[in-house]
Enzyme design. Sequence first.
Site, PDB file in Angstrom:
ATOM      1  N   ASP A   1       0.850  -1.193   0.000  1.00 36.35           N
ATOM      2  CA  ASP A   1       0.000   0.000   0.000  1.00 36.35           C
ATOM      3  C   ASP A   1       0.882   1.238   0.000  1.00 36.35           C
ATOM      4  O   ASP A   1       1.995   1.224   0.537  1.00 36.35           O
ATOM      5  CB  ASP A   1      -0.909   0.022   1.227  1.00 36.35           C
ATOM      6  CG  ASP A   1      -1.944  -1.089   1.203  1.00 36.35           C
ATOM      7  OD1 ASP A   1      -2.414  -1.440   0.100  1.00 36.35           O
ATOM      8  OD2 ASP A   1      -2.280  -1.613   2.277  1.00 36.35           O
TER       9      ASP A   1
ATOM     10  N   ASP B   1      -7.189  -1.365  -4.300  1.00 39.30           N
ATOM     11  CA  ASP B   1      -8.220  -1.027  -3.318  1.00 39.30           C
ATOM     12  C   ASP B   1      -9.158   0.054  -3.862  1.00 39.30           C
ATOM     13  O   ASP B   1     -10.374   0.001  -3.657  1.00 39.30           O
ATOM     14  CB  ASP B   1      -7.578  -0.516  -2.017  1.00 39.30           C
ATOM     15  CG  ASP B   1      -6.719  -1.566  -1.344  1.00 39.30           C
ATOM     16  OD1 ASP B   1      -7.033  -2.759  -1.470  1.00 39.30           O
ATOM     17  OD2 ASP B   1      -5.745  -1.176  -0.683  1.00 39.30           O
TER      18      ASP B   1
END
Length: 214
Positions: A144, A178
């Site tokens: 991420d 995401d």
Amino acid sequence: MSLKKASALIVLILLIDQISKFYIKTHFALGEEIRVFDWFRILFVENEGMAWGAKIPGEYGKLFLTSFRLVAIVGIAYWLYDSVKKNGAPVLIVAISLIFAGAFGNIIDSVFYGEIFNHSYNQVATFLPEEGGYGTLMHGKVVDMLYFPLWSGYLPEWIPFWGGKYFTFFEPVFNVADSAITVGVALLLVFNKKAFAHETREEKKEEREEKLVD
């Protein structure tokens, strides 16, 4: 919307997702960040693949999670194929394509990254290191990097439970995959009637046919 166009959208998202992850993994140490704006930063973190950085405890928790995601992606793929075959609404096919691409992008991390990268603790990871990766197949961590701390400060005392505590909005760090999943789900929620109008018409048609037969 054709399956070819849906596939092109999926490939585009996967390319952006994986290129961004490869770049972060091979140029940032874990926890390193670049402040683009006060409200937007590139911050490298890793997680086990669940929302909010949660993980399933136990020796086989990660294996179970990755296996479950592999099964889920097959179901999403069939949903996409079936929707295209039945001439589903374009917004439905786009939404499913986004969800599929996002889920598949994070699955690539979970399945392969433990094998193809070494760890990122106090160092920049190496792609295909001679000494081997930081984990094994199916035990990779999701990369991420997108962080939007839009507001930080102490909450008013009158707010139940969280009053007086330091709070950051938006706290989670996420990635392109995401984002694709979030946008896909949002499309289904906002354009629910338009997305599933075809299914509703088909159900009503079947009901009328059953009444005529009776």
